[in-house]
Each structure stands twice: as C-alpha cells, then as structure tokens.
Design a protein around this motif. Structure first.
Motif, PDB file in Angstrom:
ATOM      1  N   VAL A 101       0.877  -1.220  -0.126  1.00  0.00           N
ATOM      2  CA  VAL A 101       0.017   0.052  -0.022  1.00  0.00           C
ATOM      3  C   VAL A 101       0.773   1.385   0.086  1.00  0.00           C
ATOM      4  CG1 VAL A 101      -2.292  -0.204   0.902  1.00  0.00           C
ATOM      5  CG2 VAL A 101      -0.479  -0.669   2.394  1.00  0.00           C
ATOM      6  N   ALA A 102       2.070   0.954   0.361  1.00  0.00           N
ATOM      7  CA  ALA A 102       3.006   2.276   0.541  1.00  0.00           C
ATOM      8  C   ALA A 102       3.416   2.808  -0.610  1.00  0.00           C
ATOM      9  CB  ALA A 102       4.290   1.853   1.397  1.00  0.00           C
ATOM     10  N   ASP A 103       3.225   2.069  -1.789  1.00  0.00           N
ATOM     11  CA  ASP A 103       3.544   2.631  -2.994  1.00  0.00           C
ATOM     12  C   ASP A 103       2.748   2.282  -4.138  1.00  0.00           C
ATOM     13  OD1 ASP A 103       6.259   1.751  -5.184  1.00  0.00           O
ATOM     14  OD2 ASP A 103       4.772   3.270  -5.410  1.00  0.00           O
ATOM     15  N   PRO A 104       1.548   2.897  -4.058  1.00  0.00           N
ATOM     16  CA  PRO A 104       0.474   2.622  -4.814  1.00  0.00           C
ATOM     17  C   PRO A 104       0.750   2.331  -6.376  1.00  0.00           C
ATOM     18  CG  PRO A 104      -0.068   4.800  -3.848  1.00  0.00           C
ATOM     19  CD  PRO A 104       1.272   4.383  -3.717  1.00  0.00           C
ATOM     20  N   SER A 105       1.586   3.173  -6.944  1.00  0.00           N
ATOM     21  CA  SER A 105       2.154   2.932  -8.267  1.00  0.00           C
ATOM     22  C   SER A 105       2.657   1.466  -8.375  1.00  0.00           C
ATOM     23  CB  SER A 105       3.225   3.857  -8.554  1.00  0.00           C
ATOM     24  OG  SER A 105       4.300   3.730  -7.984  1.00  0.00           O
ATOM     25  N   ALA A 106       3.560   0.814  -7.613  1.00  0.00           N
ATOM     26  CA  ALA A 106       3.796  -0.497  -7.471  1.00  0.00           C
ATOM     27  C   ALA A 106       2.619  -1.436  -7.814  1.00  0.00           C
ATOM     28  CB  ALA A 106       4.600  -1.047  -6.472  1.00  0.00           C
TER      29      ALA A 106
END
Lengths: 380, 352, 315
Positions: free
Chosen positions: C18-23
């Motif tokens: 969730v910390a990196d939505p782009s991921a």
C-alpha cells in the motif's frame, strides 16, 4: 594573488606519471590490499593531499593563469569499522576529497595509503583490487543510476567488471539478495530507475556499493537529496549495514545534525583545509575552532525553546573563492577573533598549545592560533 | 472544513483601503494536473490565511502540494496541464480567481511578490543586476533610467549588499549564492508588496549564509509590515521566523498550529513522525525513528487519510474516511487557539 | 569478508504494497524510456501519419512493380506530353499524364522514390556512423584528441554543403547513386559529430558514469554500455530530420544536372525537365514536386515526433 606564493609548501610534489610496476610487486600490492585489517586499525591514511584545478586561458596553446585550490594539504586517518564525518560548506573541497579517494581525480600532490599502499600511484591489477574494496554512494539518486539499465543490470554490473567475485550463474541471485538487504522487493529486478522514488533509488545505489563486499564506503551527501521522512530510513539502513558488514564509512555532508548522528569522528573543512578534527563529542560539545563554532551555532534547531537560549554567531560575508584564498588562516576574513598574526602565519592542524597534555575533550586537533572552547550547541 | 486560525490579527490598512480581515485567504483550493498517466491531484482542498505582518510557514515534502498552492496564489501555474477545478483565493477580500488577466497582472509583483529557491535561474544572466532591479520602477512607476538606477542602488543597500553603488552594473553570475538571493529579495521588495511568498528561499544556501538571509527577510518583513508565506521542508528554518505553521501532506493541510506549540505537542502522527525522525545537533541518538514507506503517488492517493499506509496509529476508519481538519483542544476541552489536526486520532496523538 | 547471502533480510520499509500505489498499478511492468516513448508516439498523430507515409515509401522503394505496370524509362511518342493527367484513372499509367518523351509521369514518380529514399537512408547511415564516431571520441577523450577532431570537424563545417557537393560531383564522370551518397555524406557528417560531442560531454560528467569508473569499468564498457545508450536520443532525432534534408539535397543536385543521371530515375531530374515545359505542361513538374515535398515532410515530422517523445522536458 601575490600572497599565495608565500604559503608554506606542506606537501612534497607527487610523481605525475604512473609508477611502473613489475608483475611481482603488483602481486605483492594486490596481496596487501586483500589482507584483512583488524577493527580499530587505520585502514585509510591520507597525507598532505592536494588537488589544484588549473585555470587556463587560450584555446589551442593553453596557458595556466592560476589554480582553484580545491583541496590544499589535508591529512586524516580512517579506522576500520568507524564512520568519519567530513562537514563543510559548498566549495570547501569535501566532494573533491571523495573523488580523490576514489581515484576519480588524480591528486596534485600527497598520498593516500590504503593498507600501506599509496593508491595515488597504483595502476592495473592493484588499482582494480583497490576499487573493489572502496566503493561510493553518490549524492543524487536521480543521476547516479544509468536510466537505460534495469536495476538488475545496475546492481549486477560490479560482478561483470570483477567476474572473480561471483560466478555467472550466481549473479542474479546475489543481486536479488542485495535488493532484499537494502529493503527493496527482489522482484523489482527488471524495473528501470525512473520507476522508483528518490529514497528507493538511493537504496539501489547502496546495493550497488555493497555488491563487491567492500571494506570502505565513501558517502558523498547520501541523503541530502531525499525527503525528510525518507532520510531517516536511509540513515538507519546505513547504520545497520555498517554493523552487519563491518564497513568503514567516510561520510561527507553539509548537514551537521546528520553527521553527528552517524559519525564516530568528525572533521570540519574550510576552503580546502581541515579546520578541526576530533571525536563527535569533542567537535560538537567542545569545539575550539571559531569556524566550527559558527557553523554549529547557525544550524537551525527544530525546537524554538532550545533555540532561544543558544548563542548565535552570524558570520558576515561569503566563503572566499578557492582560486584566490586569503593568506595565512583561510577563515580570517570572516573571523571575529582575527588579528595580524592570522594574516601572516598559517595555523597548523594540531592540538593547540594551551590544551596540550590536558585530559580535556578540548584537547583535540584544531587549526587556530586562538583556539578556545565554546559551547554553542546547548542553551546557556 | 475549518479555515486556519486568525491569530495575531493585525489591521491591514497599510495601503489605505478599508478591507478588514486577512490579507490573503485561500478557501477550499483544488489543483490537478492532467498527465499522460492520469490526473494528478496536487492540491485537494487547502484553506489558509495570512495577515499583514504575519508569517505563515507551509511545511511539506516534495509532492505535498505546498509549492503548487503558492503558484496558484501567485497566478503562475502552468495551465494546462494544471487546472483549478474548485476553490477561491481572496486577496483583500477579492477573489483573484475571478479577476481578469489584467487585474491579476497588476497584483502580481506590485501587491504579491515571490522569491524562488534558485536565484541564479530566476535572474536573467545577460542583464545587469541594476537593470533588472530598475526595470520594476521603469515599468510600473515610469521612472527614468537614471532614477531607476538610483532606486536599484537603494534597494541593494537595503538588502545589505556591500558596495552597492559599485556592484550595480555587475551581472548575476558575478555574485555569490547568498548575494544573489539578496538580489531576489530586493526585486521582490521593489514595489513594496503587501505579501511575499518565499518558496524554499534558503534551501540552496550554505548554513552560515542561510542564517543571514533568513534574518534579513524577517527584518524587512517587520519593517514593511508585510505578510509572508514561507514554503519549506525544513522544520528547523520554520522554528526561527514563522508565527504559525501549516503542515501539508498529499495536497491537504494535516495540521495547523502556532509555531512554538507544534514542536512541543504535535497533534498529527505525520508531524510527530517528522519531528522524531530528525537527528538532533545537541544529542547523539541511537537509531532514528523513521516514518515507514514512501510519500504517496499523486496519481493514486490512498483512500481515506492519505497518510494511513505509513501511519503507526492507522485503524480501519483511516482507510475509509477522510479526516477533516478539526480544532484541537486541551484534555478538558479548553480551546487551543489556532490549532487544528486532520487526524481521526488527534486526541491520542497530542494527549498520549 | 562478510558474505551477503547469509544475512537475514531486513524488515522492509518500502515493500509494504500500500505504501507505493504505483507498484500495485503497474506491478512488475518494466518500462524502459524507449517503452515510454513508444507509448507517447502511438498516440501522436504526427507520428502515425508520418510513419504511415514512410512505410508506404519504403514499400514503393522495395517493390515499385506493385504500384505501376508501366515502365518509367520506355516512352511511346503516341503519348504526347500534352496528354493531360486523367485523375479518375487511379494507378493507371496515364493517371498523372505523360512527359515530353511519352513516358508515364506516374511510373516515373514511383520509380523515382527508390533513388530518393536510398540516397536519404544511405547518407544518413554513413553520416551517423562516421560523424557519431568522431563526435564520441572527441567528446569522451577531450584534450588534444578533441582539439584535433574538433578542428577537423570545423574545417568541414566551413565548406558550404551544396556547393561543396557540386564540386565533389564534378570530379566524377559516372554519377551513380553511390557517388551522390558519397558526396553528400562527405560534407554532411559534421552536424551529427557536433551533436554527438555535446551529448557525450554532458553524459560523461553524470554520476552514473563516475560510478562505473569508480567500479573499475573499462573505457569500452563505459562508452558502449553507459554513454552510447544515453546519447542515442538526440542523435536519432537529428538523423531523422536530416534524412529529409538529404533527400531534398539529392533532388537539388539532380535538378542542377550534377546529381543523378539517366537512366536512373530521380524526382530532381524530372522536376528539372518539367520546369522547362512549365508553360505548356505543368503536370510534369507538379507530381514529382508533390512527392518530394511529402517525403521530406514525412521524415521531418517523424523526427519532430521522436524528439517530443524522447525529450524528458515535455513530460
């Protein structure tokens, strides 16, 4: 310009051509470089290091009209397993020191001994062995990774250059392990740098630095380009890796708070010279050089109450040009203590006379004629 | 949503108009950018106000929307790709977003001026500093070349550039970083604006020079009784000069406070985390507290509170409901003037 | 020395999905800069149109027989040049009318494509390889090598392009396509050399090149693995745009009678022949001219589209 010539020459000129090494002595050098160093022993000894960048005029027939004295006679030791912080303002030469230690620039004079071998004179196999053991982490995570290479290729490149470190079949796994070690998902191996944020890229840079199991990592402002909330993550990671891999760090930064946090010893540079060097407690709690005191007092503290009690020293003017530094003490043009002596006599980096033999934290090396202790960090 | 406090109300009658109330008031401002990967929501409902003589610090990391908000106020947002779908920006009670191009232009520079981070690229390299300073007077006040030059020297004196008369014909690259930032300040001051927006004015400068420039800015602000919006990522710089502070995260204001109180008792987990993650000069710490995770991607801001994936206090409600900026009170319910927090659990954060 | 593989993995601070939505959105999609540029180009009308035109031109070059049954060189005086175009008969020999020797203008336009495209592509290749090499060496090594190569480049830059090519061509009696290619490449490589040199000097100073040097990378590795892939973008843009310029240069030379010669079919020669008859039969001049303009425009538009897609500043 005339007063420059009067400066005492404190370094023997170096041989500019690469010393020719026969096979036997090269093998000897490689053996010395690969030998282990025990904790607390000096691993890197810098002696009277000088780097002048010539200023030239003319297009075809270049005539030297002066020199930018980026680094002008610096000596220090880096001990195995420690972190030595180097702080200073822009133009003080701290980044040039990093490049000299990485042999990315050729020193004008002076020596850098790595396990007894002068790396400024090495070439060929011996130099390659040194490069395996000394790695670097760059300031800008946006420019230090090749945008056309995948993360796997970037971190795996050290193995291609030094194939003896890891056999081909193991490399991919090693790269994934490294990604894991620096806290990135090993599945990201096929991604490109621009798909990552600044903090993640800096982790990739750190992973590349770790790939060859180096002994020394030179960090040139490794967190200054990162967001505040990400800086702490990277600093913590670097601290953890140091313990795990027994790394020695040379940590170059302009942020004094971060340097204090991570360093065991700290050197303060001003205009190509070392102004003061000592343990973090000696420098931060008992600074004796007026420049260190001014620098420390200028650091904004995120606590208005701690701030109000502190003495603030606001220096006038800017750092003079390293192409034409002041005579005598380099800091005298901005120093409130300066007297005639400071203009004529260059203070040497040594324990000041008045503190010699004292069992006080103030008794550390400081290049000032009028060194005295002053607490500028704590509220009065 | 509540607007930011109105502490330190100062009558703003310097220019002789009878408008009472804040000098600048931003209400529910939204800014979005249309990129090829989608719509980046850079500002999502920002409210703040500044009075004459007051300094508001807007604190945030890259991508928090702090600079975009300022650009919208200044009217220098690139549109397209930028767009302001919603919101009002009142300057002396008039909504600047409804003004004509000409009206806005007359405010820009004369009433609201801006100082940028990179002074070298903000100055024209082929014109002398004196010419660039004097241009303001020639264009806006119709002064002659000679008079404008004299005014330029006066300004340079005022921002404490040594030997101003001798250096007025120098070019920007002949000045050091600190001096160039002073010239930028002089340009901003030239027409005695009511409000100055300073976007990271000292970030590119050395520590010892930073202190000089911040002091100068604070001194001039007092002298002219200007409003100042200071945009920064540095909690240390803010502590020195600001009256009140607004912390931004993912295009929203997550906390507001008079400056001294925020350091003692932060009321939002993000502010708290930031304060704890900075190493201290006066103490050797152990491992730093680190906010986990990464700043959000503006193309895909997390649902609910944008900070929830990184927050140590996050509960289910944080993932579903966007917390409004609520007033913060003492344990017994007494008002804490000027304080607000956009956290479902502000009570737990500030009172332990 | 410590073994990396034995260490315990650290608690991950960035892996939390969730910390990196782009991921999450683009999970595991490796997007290279070229890949991004391609995404950009596909949606760019300039690119789609110019690329479509160029594909057709390449087809005509390779298989002219597919587009016309008539011969470009054999004329029948029955088809007098006053025989006007019959625009309704698309693709037939009389579509664009006939020239003074009774040859089909349409067939000549089709067969003339080959000369233009071959000259354009061959000159561009030669110029990019030679100019690129000179520029790269000059930019990377600097010092006296740079002084020497830059001086050499500047001498050639000082020679006027068309005038120089004319002088070179005068020296040859048999002017085949390859002679024209040589003449244009001989004088045309300087622009690429200068673009390449500038790009290499910029890239050479970047941190990632320093990083490779610090690792002990060899010069060829730095040049071909790190520098070359990063300087290709501006070079490709300049090369594509100048491809159109070389095509028009060939036409100009042929028009002046110094370029290609019969029996090779070339738009330049036809334009030259047509301009003599401009009062009586404009169609002999117009159709080769239109083809030439479309071809040059297609390459220049392609270059512009590629430039916009590769230039990070437009993002």
């Amino acid at each position: 310009m005339a007063d420059i010539d009067k400066e005492p020459v404190d370094a023997t000129p170096n041989v500019t051509e690469v010393a020719t090494v026969d096979a036997a002595s090269e093998a000897e050098a490689v053996a010395a470089i690969d030998a282990p160093v025990s904790q607390g022993e000096p691993i890197l000894q810098v002696r009277n290091l000088v780097k002048h960048f010539p200023l030239t005029q003319g297009v075809l027939f270049k005539k030297q009209v002066g020199a930018v004295k980026a680094v002008d006679g610096i000596s220090f030791d880096l001990f195995a397993g420690e972190t030595l912080g180097i702080v200073g303002e822009s133009g003080c030469g701290k980044s040039t020191v990093a490049k000299l230690l990485m042999t990315l620039e050729r020193a004008t004079a002076g020596e850098v001994f790595y396990k007894g071998q002068d790396i400024t004179r090495l070439s060929g196999r011996a130099l390659k062995a040194v490069r395996r053991n000394i790695q670097m982490v760059f300031q800008d995570p946006y420019t230090s990774l090749n945008p056309r290479m995948t993360v796997g290729d970037i971190i795996g490149e050290p193995y291609e250059i030094h194939p003896e470190v890891a056999p081909k079949g193991e490399r991919r796994r090693k790269v994934q392990d490294l990604l894991d070690v620096v806290g990135l998902n090993p599945e990201y191996i096929n991604r490109y740098p621009h798909q990552f944020s600044g903090g993640q890229r800096q982790r990739i840079g750190i992973a590349r630095g770790l790939a060859l199991n180096p002994e020394i990592i030179i960090c040139d402002e490794p967190v200054s380009a990162l967001d505040v909330s990400v800086q702490a993550q990277v600093i913590n990671l670097m601290g953890k890796l140091q313990d795990e891999f027994n790394l020695s760090y040379l940590f170059i930064a302009h942020d004094l708070s971060i340097v204090r946090h991570i360093s065991d010893r700290v050197g303060v540079m001003y205009l190509g010279k070392m102004a003061e060097i000592g343990t973090d407690e000696q420098i931060y709690e008992h600074p004796t050089h007026p420049y260190t005191q001014a620098l420390l007092s200028a650091v904004p503290v995120p606590d208005p109450e701690a701030r109000e009690g502190r003495e603030r020293i606001i220096l006038s003017g800017d750092v003079p040009s390293p192409a034409n530094p002041p005579s005598g003490c380099r800091f005298r043009t901005r120093c409130w203590k300066a007297e005639d002596k400071c203009a004529t006599e260059m203070p040497l980096l040594a324990v000041p006379e008045r503190f010699k033999g004292l069992d006080s934290p103030a008794a550390h090396e400081s290049a000032c004629h009028f060194a005295e202790e002053k607490d500028v960090v704590h509220a009065a | 949503m509540t607007t930011i406090d109105k502490t330190a109300e100062v009558p703003s009658a310097r220019s002789g108009d009878d408008h009472v109330g804040p000098l600048l008031e931003v209400r529910d401002l939204h800014v979005e950018f249309h990129t090829r990967d989608g719509v980046a929501k850079a500002v999502n409902g920002v409210n703040y106000s500044v009075n004459a003589g007051e300094t508001l610090a807007v604190l945030g990391e890259s991508g928090s929307g702090k600079s975009v908000t300022a650009q919208a106020v200044m009217g220098i947002l690139d549109m397209p790709p930028g767009r302001i779908p919603q919101g009002e920006i009142f300057f002396r009670g008039q909504d600047m977003l409804k003004m004509s191009y000409e009206e806005r232009r007359s405010i820009r520079g004369q009433k609201i001026a801006m100082i940028f981070q990179d002074a070298l690229s903000s100055l024209n390299p082929v014109l002398t500093v004196g010419y660039q300073l004097g241009e303001m007077f020639r264009v806006h006040q119709g002064l002659s070349k000679k008079e404008a030059r004299a005014k330029a020297i006066g300004l340079m004196d005022q921002v404490k550039i040594p030997a101003a008369a001798a250096r007025v014909s120098d070019y920007p690259h002949q000045f050091s970083g600190g001096m160039r930032q002073r010239i930028m300040i002089a340009m901003a001051l030239a027409l005695e604006p009511d409000l100055i927006i300073a976007d990271e004015p000292t970030t590119a400068l050395d520590v010892t020079v930073q202190a000089q420039v911040m002091d100068l800015l604070a001194e001039l602000q007092r002298e002219y009784n200007m409003g100042l919006i200071l945009i920064t990522h540095d909690l240390g710089v803010v502590a020195d000069v600001a009256d009140k502070i607004a912390v931004m995260y993912a295009g929203r204001i997550v906390e507001t406070s008079p400056v001294h109180e925020i350091y003692k008792r932060p009321a939002h987990p993000y502010t708290k985390g930031l304060l704890e993650s900075i190493p201290r000069l006066d103490q050797k710490g152990q491992e730093l507290f680190a906010i986990k995770g990464l700043p959000p991607n503006l193309l895909n801001v997390p649902s609910g509170c944008a900070f929830n994936p990184r927050c140590v206090m996050a509960q289910d409600i944080c993932r579903t409901d966007i917390p409004p900026l609520r007033p913060v009170t003492e344990r017994d319910g007494t008002d804490l003037v000027g304080r607000g927090s956009a956290c479902h659990f502000w009570k737990e954060t500030i009172h332990g | 020395m410590p073994d990396l593989t034995k260490t315990a993995p650290v608690p991950d601070e960035t892996k939390a999905p969730v910390a990196d939505p782009s991921a999450v959105v683009k999970a595991d999609k490796a997007r290279s800069l070229w890949g991004d540029a391609w995404q950009d180009l596909r949606r760019n009308w300039y690119f789609v149109i110019s690329a479509g035109l160029i594909v057709i031109l390449l087809l005509i070059t390779a298989f002219p027989g597919l587009f016309t049954s008539a011969s470009p060189t054999t004329g029948d005086l029955v088809n007098h040049f006053l025989g006007k175009p019959e625009l309704s008969k698309i693709g037939s020999p009389e579509w664009f009318g006939y020239d003074g020797q009774g040859r089909s203008v349409y067939a000549r336009v089709i067969y003339g494509t080959r000369a233009s495209v071959i000259v354009g592509v061959a000159v561009t290749l030669a110029v990019t390889l030679f100019g690129g090499l000179i520029g790269m060496l000059s930019g990377y090594f600097g010092g006296w090598i740079d002084a020497l190569l830059s001086g050499f480049t500047n001498i050639f830059l000082g020679l006027p392009f068309l005038l120089g090519a004319m002088v070179v061509l005068q020296a040859f009696t048999d002017r085949s396509i390859w002679v024209v290619v040589f003449a244009l490449a001989f004088l045309g490589w300087t622009q690429i050399a200068r673009v390449m040199r500038g790009a290499v000097i910029t890239i050479k100073q970047s941190d990632f090149v320093q990083a490779a040097r610090a690792l002990g990378a060899s010069t060829p590795r730095i040049l071909f693995r790190h520098i070359l892939p990063n300087v290709m973008a501006p070079v490709i843009v300049v090369a594509t745009i100048s491809l159109g310029v070389y095509i028009s240069a060939e036409a100009t030379l042929s028009y002046l009678g110094l370029g290609l010669a019969s029996p090779t079919v070339s738009w330049g020669m036809d334009i030259s022949g047509g301009s003599a008859q401009i009062r009586v039969a404009q169609h002999i001049l117009i159709y080769p001219s239109i083809m030439l303009s479309i071809t040059v425009l297609a390459f220049i538009m392609l270059g512009e589209a590629v430039r916009n897609a590769l230039d990070p500043k437009t993002r």
